[in-house]
Every structure is written in C-alpha cells, then in structure tokens.
Design a protein around this motif. Structure first.
Motif, PDB file in Angstrom:
ATOM      1  N   GLU A  38     -13.050  27.085  11.773  1.00 29.90           N
ATOM      2  CA  GLU A  38     -14.264  26.538  11.199  1.00 29.90           C
ATOM      3  C   GLU A  38     -14.228  26.547   9.670  1.00 29.90           C
ATOM      4  O   GLU A  38     -14.674  25.606   9.029  1.00 29.90           O
ATOM      5  N   GLU A  39     -13.706  27.610   9.086  1.00 32.50           N
ATOM      6  CA  GLU A  39     -13.705  27.738   7.633  1.00 32.50           C
ATOM      7  C   GLU A  39     -12.473  27.113   6.989  1.00 32.50           C
ATOM      8  O   GLU A  39     -12.441  26.924   5.780  1.00 32.50           O
ATOM      9  N   GLY A  40     -11.440  26.821   7.754  1.00 30.04           N
ATOM     10  CA  GLY A  40     -10.240  26.207   7.214  1.00 30.04           C
ATOM     11  C   GLY A  40      -9.335  27.167   6.476  1.00 30.04           C
ATOM     12  O   GLY A  40      -8.467  26.751   5.714  1.00 30.04           O
ATOM     13  N   LYS A  41      -9.555  28.457   6.666  1.00 32.25           N
ATOM     14  CA  LYS A  41      -8.697  29.448   6.031  1.00 32.25           C
ATOM     15  C   LYS A  41      -8.584  30.660   6.942  1.00 32.25           C
ATOM     16  O   LYS A  41      -9.397  30.862   7.836  1.00 32.25           O
ATOM     17  N   CYS A  42      -7.563  31.450   6.675  1.00 34.91           N
ATOM     18  CA  CYS A  42      -7.333  32.648   7.477  1.00 34.91           C
ATOM     19  C   CYS A  42      -8.391  33.692   7.132  1.00 34.91           C
ATOM     20  O   CYS A  42      -8.600  34.022   5.962  1.00 34.91           O
ATOM     21  N   ILE A  43      -9.065  34.227   8.127  1.00 35.47           N
ATOM     22  CA  ILE A  43     -10.093  35.228   7.914  1.00 35.47           C
ATOM     23  C   ILE A  43      -9.466  36.535   7.441  1.00 35.47           C
ATOM     24  O   ILE A  43     -10.039  37.248   6.621  1.00 35.47           O
ATOM     25  N   ILE A  44      -8.276  36.835   7.908  1.00 37.32           N
ATOM     26  CA  ILE A  44      -7.642  38.110   7.601  1.00 37.32           C
ATOM     27  C   ILE A  44      -7.075  38.125   6.180  1.00 37.32           C
ATOM     28  O   ILE A  44      -7.335  39.024   5.399  1.00 37.32           O
ATOM     29  N   CYS A  45      -6.288  37.109   5.813  1.00 42.16           N
ATOM     30  CA  CYS A  45      -5.625  37.127   4.500  1.00 42.16           C
ATOM     31  C   CYS A  45      -6.219  36.127   3.517  1.00 42.16           C
ATOM     32  O   CYS A  45      -5.781  36.066   2.371  1.00 42.16           O
ATOM     33  N   ALA A  46      -7.172  35.309   3.929  1.00 42.68           N
ATOM     34  CA  ALA A  46      -7.874  34.329   3.087  1.00 42.68           C
ATOM     35  C   ALA A  46      -6.937  33.266   2.517  1.00 42.68           C
ATOM     36  O   ALA A  46      -7.227  32.686   1.486  1.00 42.68           O
ATOM     37  N   GLU A  47      -5.830  32.977   3.171  1.00 43.73           N
ATOM     38  CA  GLU A  47      -4.943  31.914   2.738  1.00 43.73           C
ATOM     39  C   GLU A  47      -5.456  30.595   3.294  1.00 43.73           C
ATOM     40  O   GLU A  47      -5.756  30.481   4.470  1.00 43.73           O
ATOM     41  N   CYS A  48      -5.539  29.597   2.439  1.00 39.44           N
ATOM     42  CA  CYS A  48      -6.062  28.299   2.853  1.00 39.44           C
ATOM     43  C   CYS A  48      -5.074  27.583   3.754  1.00 39.44           C
ATOM     44  O   CYS A  48      -3.866  27.671   3.561  1.00 39.44           O
ATOM     45  N   GLN A  49      -5.603  26.844   4.718  1.00 41.53           N
ATOM     46  CA  GLN A  49      -4.768  26.107   5.651  1.00 41.53           C
ATOM     47  C   GLN A  49      -4.074  24.948   4.950  1.00 41.53           C
ATOM     48  O   GLN A  49      -2.960  24.591   5.294  1.00 41.53           O
ATOM     49  N   ALA A  50      -4.693  24.356   3.950  1.00 42.53           N
ATOM     50  CA  ALA A  50      -4.114  23.206   3.258  1.00 42.53           C
ATOM     51  C   ALA A  50      -2.819  23.569   2.558  1.00 42.53           C
ATOM     52  O   ALA A  50      -1.906  22.751   2.464  1.00 42.53           O
TER      53      ALA A  50
END
Length: 65
Positions: A38-50
């Motif tokens: 939903e947020e487009g990023k990793c919840i654990i490490c906060a790295e963006c999917q893009a």
C-alpha cells in the motif's frame, strides 16, 4: 471449589495467550506485506520500491518481444 475455579481460570488464560500468540505470528507477515504494498516501500527498512524495481527497464511494447 474456589481452587478448582482458580485453576480453570489460570489454565484458560494461559491457553488464550498461546492461541493469541499463534494467530499473531500467522497474520503478521501478511499484514507487513499488505502495508508495504500500500505504501510502496518496505515497512521494515523503509527502502522505496521504485529504487529496487526493474520494471521501468523493461519495454512494455509487445511488438519488440
């Protein structure tokens, strides 16, 4: 009679804690994945999917395939 009631209460509470822990352990990975998508990023490490996604590098034109 009070001792039997107290023993039943303690055993029931212990069983409830175990069952709750098992349910949480089963649903937590799914919940983390849902939030990440939903947020487009990793919840654990906060790295963006893009940044990690290679989807932009691939051509979507089917004639070139």
């Amino acid at each position: 009679m009070l001792a039997a009631f107290l023993l039943g209460y303690i055993l029931g509470k212990h069983h409830g804690w175990e069952k709750g822990y098992q349910e949480a352990a089963a649903t937590l990975p799914l919940e983390l994945r849902r939030q990440s998508l939903e947020e487009g990023k990793c919840i654990i490490c906060a790295e963006c999917q893009a940044k990690t996604s290679n989807h932009e590098n691939f051509s979507t034109d089917l004639n070139t395939l």
